[in-house]
Design a protein around this motif. Structure first.
Motif, PDB file in Angstrom:
ATOM      1  N   ARG A  41      30.209  43.592  35.051  1.00  0.00           N
ATOM      2  CA  ARG A  41      30.834  44.631  35.878  1.00  0.00           C
ATOM      3  C   ARG A  41      31.556  45.629  34.994  1.00  0.00           C
ATOM      4  O   ARG A  41      32.773  45.565  34.808  1.00  0.00           O
ATOM      5  CB  ARG A  41      31.803  43.985  36.871  1.00  0.00           C
ATOM      6  CG  ARG A  41      31.063  43.142  37.880  1.00  0.00           C
ATOM      7  CD  ARG A  41      31.882  42.881  39.120  1.00  0.00           C
ATOM      8  NE  ARG A  41      31.013  42.375  40.166  1.00  0.00           N
ATOM      9  CZ  ARG A  41      31.420  42.003  41.361  1.00  0.00           C
ATOM     10  NH1 ARG A  41      32.706  42.085  41.685  1.00  0.00           N
ATOM     11  NH2 ARG A  41      30.553  41.556  42.255  1.00  0.00           N
ATOM     12  N   ASP A  47      35.178  46.543  36.097  1.00  0.00           N
ATOM     13  CA  ASP A  47      36.438  45.853  35.832  1.00  0.00           C
ATOM     14  C   ASP A  47      36.880  46.005  34.383  1.00  0.00           C
ATOM     15  O   ASP A  47      37.885  45.436  33.975  1.00  0.00           O
ATOM     16  CB  ASP A  47      36.295  44.349  36.159  1.00  0.00           C
ATOM     17  CG  ASP A  47      36.074  44.121  37.657  1.00  0.00           C
ATOM     18  OD1 ASP A  47      36.508  44.983  38.448  1.00  0.00           O
ATOM     19  OD2 ASP A  47      35.484  43.092  38.023  1.00  0.00           O
ATOM     20  N   HIS A  85      39.703  38.412  35.558  1.00  0.00           N
ATOM     21  CA  HIS A  85      38.546  39.309  35.618  1.00  0.00           C
ATOM     22  C   HIS A  85      37.856  39.316  34.256  1.00  0.00           C
ATOM     23  O   HIS A  85      38.517  39.389  33.229  1.00  0.00           O
ATOM     24  CB  HIS A  85      38.960  40.745  35.949  1.00  0.00           C
ATOM     25  CG  HIS A  85      39.178  40.985  37.408  1.00  0.00           C
ATOM     26  ND1 HIS A  85      40.425  40.952  37.985  1.00  0.00           N
ATOM     27  CD2 HIS A  85      38.301  41.244  38.404  1.00  0.00           C
ATOM     28  CE1 HIS A  85      40.303  41.186  39.283  1.00  0.00           C
ATOM     29  NE2 HIS A  85      39.032  41.368  39.566  1.00  0.00           N
ATOM     30  N   HIS A  86      36.542  39.280  34.296  1.00  0.00           N
ATOM     31  CA  HIS A  86      35.773  39.348  33.061  1.00  0.00           C
ATOM     32  C   HIS A  86      34.796  40.504  33.126  1.00  0.00           C
ATOM     33  O   HIS A  86      34.538  41.032  34.205  1.00  0.00           O
ATOM     34  CB  HIS A  86      34.977  38.057  32.847  1.00  0.00           C
ATOM     35  CG  HIS A  86      35.841  36.842  32.840  1.00  0.00           C
ATOM     36  ND1 HIS A  86      36.796  36.629  31.877  1.00  0.00           N
ATOM     37  CD2 HIS A  86      35.925  35.807  33.692  1.00  0.00           C
ATOM     38  CE1 HIS A  86      37.427  35.498  32.141  1.00  0.00           C
ATOM     39  NE2 HIS A  86      36.926  34.983  33.236  1.00  0.00           N
ATOM     40  N   GLU A 145      40.918  35.321  44.764  1.00  0.00           N
ATOM     41  CA  GLU A 145      39.681  35.135  45.518  1.00  0.00           C
ATOM     42  C   GLU A 145      38.716  34.350  44.651  1.00  0.00           C
ATOM     43  O   GLU A 145      38.530  34.678  43.482  1.00  0.00           O
ATOM     44  CB  GLU A 145      39.089  36.519  45.837  1.00  0.00           C
ATOM     45  CG  GLU A 145      37.744  36.432  46.503  1.00  0.00           C
ATOM     46  CD  GLU A 145      37.037  37.793  46.544  1.00  0.00           C
ATOM     47  OE1 GLU A 145      37.719  38.832  46.584  1.00  0.00           O
ATOM     48  OE2 GLU A 145      35.798  37.783  46.534  1.00  0.00           O
ATOM     49  N   ILE A 146      38.118  33.288  45.228  1.00  0.00           N
ATOM     50  CA  ILE A 146      37.092  32.620  44.434  1.00  0.00           C
ATOM     51  C   ILE A 146      35.689  32.817  45.005  1.00  0.00           C
ATOM     52  O   ILE A 146      34.718  32.822  44.274  1.00  0.00           O
ATOM     53  CB  ILE A 146      37.347  31.103  44.235  1.00  0.00           C
ATOM     54  CG1 ILE A 146      37.618  30.401  45.551  1.00  0.00           C
ATOM     55  CG2 ILE A 146      38.444  30.871  43.234  1.00  0.00           C
ATOM     56  CD1 ILE A 146      37.515  28.887  45.407  1.00  0.00           C
ATOM     57  N   ASN A 175      33.106  34.769  47.972  1.00  0.00           N
ATOM     58  CA  ASN A 175      32.915  35.797  48.991  1.00  0.00           C
ATOM     59  C   ASN A 175      31.632  35.492  49.750  1.00  0.00           C
ATOM     60  O   ASN A 175      30.572  35.369  49.147  1.00  0.00           O
ATOM     61  CB  ASN A 175      32.844  37.178  48.327  1.00  0.00           C
ATOM     62  CG  ASN A 175      32.990  38.295  49.340  1.00  0.00           C
ATOM     63  OD1 ASN A 175      33.089  38.041  50.544  1.00  0.00           O
ATOM     64  ND2 ASN A 175      33.003  39.523  48.854  1.00  0.00           N
ATOM     65  N   ARG A 218      36.506  31.268  37.670  1.00  0.00           N
ATOM     66  CA  ARG A 218      37.699  31.054  38.511  1.00  0.00           C
ATOM     67  C   ARG A 218      37.669  29.659  39.139  1.00  0.00           C
ATOM     68  O   ARG A 218      38.688  28.992  39.240  1.00  0.00           O
ATOM     69  CB  ARG A 218      37.763  32.112  39.616  1.00  0.00           C
ATOM     70  CG  ARG A 218      38.030  33.510  39.067  1.00  0.00           C
ATOM     71  CD  ARG A 218      38.245  34.502  40.202  1.00  0.00           C
ATOM     72  NE  ARG A 218      38.206  35.879  39.696  1.00  0.00           N
ATOM     73  CZ  ARG A 218      38.310  36.959  40.447  1.00  0.00           C
ATOM     74  NH1 ARG A 218      38.461  36.835  41.760  1.00  0.00           N
ATOM     75  NH2 ARG A 218      38.261  38.164  39.910  1.00  0.00           N
TER      76      ARG A 218
HETATM   77  P1  ATP Z   1      38.229  40.861  42.933  1.00  0.00           P
HETATM   78  O1  ATP Z   1      38.830  41.530  44.121  1.00  0.00           O
HETATM   79  O2  ATP Z   1      38.985  39.671  42.476  1.00  0.00           O
HETATM   80  O3  ATP Z   1      37.907  41.814  41.828  1.00  0.00           O
HETATM   81  P2  ATP Z   1      35.676  41.164  44.126  1.00  0.00           P
HETATM   82  O4  ATP Z   1      36.031  41.441  45.519  1.00  0.00           O
HETATM   83  O5  ATP Z   1      35.353  42.303  43.239  1.00  0.00           O
HETATM   84  O6  ATP Z   1      36.827  40.289  43.421  1.00  0.00           O
HETATM   85  P3  ATP Z   1      33.076  40.091  44.791  1.00  0.00           P
HETATM   86  O7  ATP Z   1      32.397  41.365  44.519  1.00  0.00           O
HETATM   87  O8  ATP Z   1      33.188  39.665  46.187  1.00  0.00           O
HETATM   88  O9  ATP Z   1      34.511  40.085  44.096  1.00  0.00           O
HETATM   89  O10 ATP Z   1      32.372  38.949  43.931  1.00  0.00           O
HETATM   90  C1  ATP Z   1      32.270  37.580  44.335  1.00  0.00           C
HETATM   91  C2  ATP Z   1      33.082  36.664  43.470  1.00  0.00           C
HETATM   92  O11 ATP Z   1      32.856  36.877  42.094  1.00  0.00           O
HETATM   93  C3  ATP Z   1      34.572  36.836  43.627  1.00  0.00           C
HETATM   94  O12 ATP Z   1      35.043  36.076  44.704  1.00  0.00           O
HETATM   95  C4  ATP Z   1      35.126  36.330  42.325  1.00  0.00           C
HETATM   96  O13 ATP Z   1      35.323  34.937  42.358  1.00  0.00           O
HETATM   97  C5  ATP Z   1      34.022  36.645  41.340  1.00  0.00           C
HETATM   98  N1  ATP Z   1      34.330  37.836  40.556  1.00  0.00           N
HETATM   99  C6  ATP Z   1      34.260  39.133  40.929  1.00  0.00           C
HETATM  100  N2  ATP Z   1      34.545  39.978  39.926  1.00  0.00           N
HETATM  101  C7  ATP Z   1      34.787  39.181  38.857  1.00  0.00           C
HETATM  102  C8  ATP Z   1      35.105  39.451  37.509  1.00  0.00           C
HETATM  103  N3  ATP Z   1      35.227  40.700  37.052  1.00  0.00           N
HETATM  104  N4  ATP Z   1      35.288  38.399  36.671  1.00  0.00           N
HETATM  105  C9  ATP Z   1      35.155  37.127  37.111  1.00  0.00           C
HETATM  106  N5  ATP Z   1      34.851  36.806  38.381  1.00  0.00           N
HETATM  107  C10 ATP Z   1      34.656  37.817  39.253  1.00  0.00           C
END
Ligand code: ATP
Ligand code: MG
Length: 871
Positions: free
Chosen positions: A68, A75, A85-86, A209-210, A212, A242
């Motif tokens: 991402r 991110d 976040h990674h 959030e873990i 979705n 996570r």
């Molecule tokens: P956040 O609000 O924490 O950035 P997100 O809403 O962007 O999460 P989703 O797009 O729904 O996340 O992605 C599904 C899952 O992937 C999330 O619930 C989270 O556990 C994981 N996730 C999302 N972005 C990252 C990231 N940059 N690094 C690690 N894990 C992530």
């Protein structure tokens, strides 16, 4: 529980729920113009959601490598600063394509988290979409709410807005409401102070959030409107790192066994400790994160470069290098040393890391070396900017130049300025940056209208392996406008003989004929979401009529020759250089072919000759084209076909065989290697550390190549008076030339000597100065030599020599050093003033200076005027 076990349990659980487990798609996107990198587990299934094709399995589960760092989900700037976040992360997911929906998705997620992983139920919160009163005017997700209410107490269900609870992959495409699962990992004491519910979606590092669960039911159109998808689907994504944090009872993703081996290695290399101060910690997190993103991308075939996805990768790596340089005191490459550790921890789940370990290490190291030297140069430049600055604020435009031209990072600039007590004109920098972005956006922006669908549910079929002509019908089309100018149309047919760009091979060109004889040119063919899209500059008048589609045969045949030759070249390289040779990219055009492969040294002349001979032997061997379509991938591998890293293969594949060469390939080929006629390498070089590139030509291009060379030879012979042996004749000319050169040099020397004596005899003594002003027939260098030679014989010499060459005037003034100090004469000032007569300017030192001008007719005036300086 180790991270390996966490991953395995997830997949086992969904296998138990009748899901088919599939491999992760490559992290680098190939057939999707809207995305550079995979940013969610669902990307590889987009075509199923859109209804472009039908999945053989209705239930699928996997772990997907995601990145991402660009587009809607970016991110990058957060990474390292927070703990969850990674850039690159794994997304665990389960999917239903028109099969189960909200009920099962919710129940199974809950079962897995609480029964299998045994996460404390009281620490979990869930969210439900509350609806929106904007243009979409969507209703609250009552169905999900009721399903959750049957499982969790109502005070742990949180109503969420569109930002958090309506998932969209990009500006266009499938989307829908979602339910997130959050976990509160704070201590008992902390929990007693504030409820977890109030911290959900508040960027709290320990209420995160873990998972979705997305309920796909809409498609976002180009005009922003939502339409219902033909079928409802489930798309879930759980952050693997996570989840490991929660299950391993730690408070940061970086404290899990996914990251600790990398962090220990960074500590060892840099001598810094993790967990002592925030700045160091951020830097260590950045480096341990970024190496993953970079290594996975390189393993999937994306090398750092100056454009597109390659540039994004380069920037990620540079961000890591810069954090190391600034906060960890590293001024030598070190990040590449983490590749080995990464291979040890993740190589089991992702073997590509182990298999390409050497290549990744080399590429990273070379990038580090070159960026570190950029940083050093930048420091020097910045220093000179600081020195030349009149006040304590550095011009934003200057900082932008450093950033733009030398890649010197702006945050490093401000940090250094701060340390030295200077300030950066941030506004000026932002302005310059914005201006540049606007320029490049304006150049690349395209706007796509929505598809106009003419035939609902039409099957689309590629028939171009077997025929180059077909009567087709338009299924849908759309108009695309580019800001650069010109409209284009994208056309999709029910069947097509046109090959879409892919597997390195260019897309077909050709034309369409309507029943009343109009012709529409197809200028390119590409794949998008598994559909074959044809590009044209206009649209048939009758869009629902029958169209005769014809592929440009000549271009196709030449491309096919090059594609087959690419396979033979691949085979030759592995045979001659060794099996460490792996294909790293190829471009098959109609005019030439390009093949990139891993190998560590330049190919010798003998090796190149052997490779050419190997390929040509197989062309002469007249090997027939043997293909198997739709065979199981396992069968293909057993036959010895090689899969490429970074390519996505389905369950069934096509193999292409010519003799002992067998590859998984979707491209078009000649019917027999004899059709290639001949193979000729035209260049060999390096593209990156450990990657070589060969460019070669075949068939007609070789004929043209020989024809051109032959014609050149004739012309040369002609110029040599039809010499029987042109090589001998050229050698003779060279010898003659060198003798003549020597003679000319001697003559010039004699002439200069004569001139010197002549000038000396013409010197005039005026006021104790040996003076002469004169026009001579010499060039600037000759005049200078002469002046200095005569100057060596006198300590009171004043010479002004002038020359005229190619309509330009030249003045050279020589004054003995003694005269300069005694009489205060200055050749620099003198020529500048005399320069006016020849309409020019000049300068130099007090004892020797020159001026050039465009008015030779003023030379005499200057020669006359100069006397005034000594009288
Ligand atoms: P956040 O609000 O924490 O950035 P997100 O809403 O962007 O999460 P989703 O797009 O729904 O996340 O992605 C599904 C899952 O992937 C999330 O619930 C989270 O556990 C994981 N996730 C999302 N972005 C990252 C990231 N940059 N690094 C690690 N894990 C992530
Ligand atoms: Mg996010």
């Amino acid at each position: 529980m180790t991270s390996q076990e966490v991953r395995a349990q997830f997949l086992d659980f969904f296998k138990g729920k009748k899901h088919k487990i599939v491999p992760s798609a490559p992290i680098v996107m190939k057939d999707d113009p809207t995305l550079m990198f995979t940013n969610a587990g669902m990307n590889q299934f987009k075509e199923f959601f859109l209804g472009n094709s039908i999945s053989k399995s209705k239930r699928i589960s996997d772990t997907q490598k995601c990145l991402r760092v660009s587009g809607k989900h970016n991110d990058l700037e957060e990474v390292g600063k927070d703990t969850y976040h990674h850039t690159m992360f794994e997304m665990l997911g389960n999917w239903s394509f028109g099969d189960y929906f909200k009920k099962e998705a919710i129940q199974w997620a809950w079962e897995l988290l609480t029964d299998v992983y045994k996460i404390d139920k009281d620490s979990l919160y869930v969210s439900v979409f509350e609806g929106s009163d904007d243009a979409d005017s969507l209703k609250m997700d009552k169905e999900a709410f009721d399903l959750w209410k049957a499982i969790v107490p109502e005070d742990r269900i949180i109503m969420g807005n569109k930002k958090d609870n309506f998932w969209e992959m990009g500006d266009q495409g499938p989307c829908g409401p979602c339910s997130e699962i959050h976990v509160d990992i704070r201590s008992k004491e902390e929990k007693a102070k504030v409820t977890g519910a109030s911290l959900v979606n508040q960027d709290h590092p320990q209420v995160v959030e873990i998972w979705n669960l997305v309920f796909m039911q809409y498609n976002r159109k180009a005009n922003g409107q939502l339409e219902n998808l033909p079928e409802k689907h489930v798309d879930t994504g759980m952050g693997f790192e996570r989840l490991c944090m929660v299950l391993q009872g730690v408070k940061s993703n970086y404290d899990t066994d996914v990251f600790t081996p990398l962090i220990r290695e960074i500590e060892t290399i840099t001598g810094r400790k993790y967990g002592k101060d925030e700045e160091t910690d951020i830097a260590i997190r950045v480096v341990s994160d970024h190496i993953r993103a970079v290594a996975f991308s390189i393993a999937d075939g994306q090398l750092p470069s100056n454009t597109g996805a390659g540039y994004v990768i380069r920037r990620i790596l540079r961000r890591g290098i810069r954090y190391g340089f600034t906060f960890l005191g590293t001024n030598k490459p070190f990040i590449y040393r983490l590749v080995k550790v990464l291979g040890e921890t993740m190589g089991k789940a992702f073997p590509e890391l182990r298999e390409q370990y050497q290549l990744i290490e080399n590429v990273v190291k070379e990038e580090e070396n070159s960026f570190l030297s950029t940083l050093e140069q930048g420091l020097v430049l910045l220093d000179s900017v600081i020195k030349s600055s009149k006040n304590k604020t550095i011009d934003g435009q200057k900082a932008f130049e450093l950033y733009d031209t030398f890649g010197f990072p702006i945050d490093l600039t401000s940090l250094i300025l701060e340390e030295k007590g200077y300030k950066l004109d941030v506004e000026g920098f932002e302005k310059a940056l914005k201006a540049q972005k606007d320029r490049s956006r304006a150049a690349s922006e395209v706007s796509k209208e929505d598809w106009v669908v003419l035939l609902e549910d039409a099957e689309q079929e590629f028939i171009g392996y077997d025929t180059l002509e077909a009567n087709v019908k338009l299924v849908k089309y759309r108009k695309v406008t580019s800001k650069k100018g010109g409209d284009q149309y994208h056309l999709v047919f029910n069947l097509t003989p046109f090959y879409a760009e892919g597997g390195g091979q260019v897309g077909d060109k050709g034309y369409l004929e309507t029943t009343n004889g109009d012709v529409i040119y197809i200028i390119d063919t590409k794949k998008e979401n598994n559909e074959i899209v044809h590009f044209s500059e206009n649209l048939p008048k009758d869009v629902s009529g029958i169209l005769k589609a014809t592929v440009d045969k000549k271009q196709r045949w030449r491309t096919a020759s090059n594609h087959t030759a690419t396979h033979l070249l691949h085979q030759a390289l592995r045979e001659i250089l060794g099996t460490h040779v792996e294909q790293k990219g190829s471009a098959v055009h109609s005019k030439y072919l390009r093949f990139d492969f891993s190998h560590f040294s330049k190919l010798s002349v003998e090796e190149l000759r052997d490779v050419e001979n190997f390929v040509n032997a197989r062309i002469e061997g007249q090997l027939p084209f043997e293909e198997s379509r739709n065979i199981p991938i396992k069968e293909a591998m057993d036959q010895g076909a090689m899969a490429l890293f970074g390519e996505k293969y389905g369950d069934t594949v096509r193999t292409v065989r010519f003799g002992q060469s067998i590859e998984l390939c979707g491209g078009t080929h000649v019917k027999n290697t004899a059709d290639i006629w001949h193979f000729k390498i035209v260049s060999e070089g390096a593209v990156a550390a450990g990657i070589r590139r060969i460019e070669a030509i075949t068939s007609d291009a070789v004929k043209e190549f020989y024809f051109k060379n032959n014609r050149m030879l004739f012309e040369i012979k002609d110029l040599l008076n039809n010499a029987q042996d042109p090589v001998k004749a050229v050698v003779g000319l060279q010898e003659e030339n060198s003798t003549l050169k020597k003679q000319v040099e001697q003559l010039l020397k004699d002439k200069a000597k004569g001139l010197k004596n002549e000038l000396i005899s013409e010197l005039n003594e005026i006021n104790g100065v040996q003076f002469l002003s004169k026009k001579v027939d010499l060039d600037a260098g000759g005049i200078k030599d002469l002046a200095f030679e005569i100057g060596g014989q006198y300590s009171n010499l004043f010479l002004l020599l002038a020359a005229e060459k190619d309509g330009k005037a030249l003045l050279s003034c020589y004054i003995s050093k003694e005269l300069v100090s005694e009489k205060g004469l200055n050749a620099g000032t003198i020529v500048r003033e005399l320069g006016k007569h020849i309409q020019g300017g000049g300068g130099g030192q007090p004892f020797f200076a020159t001026a050039g001008g465009k008015n030779p007719s003023g030379i005499q005036e200057a020669l006359d005027k100069v006397k005034e300086y000594i009288s």
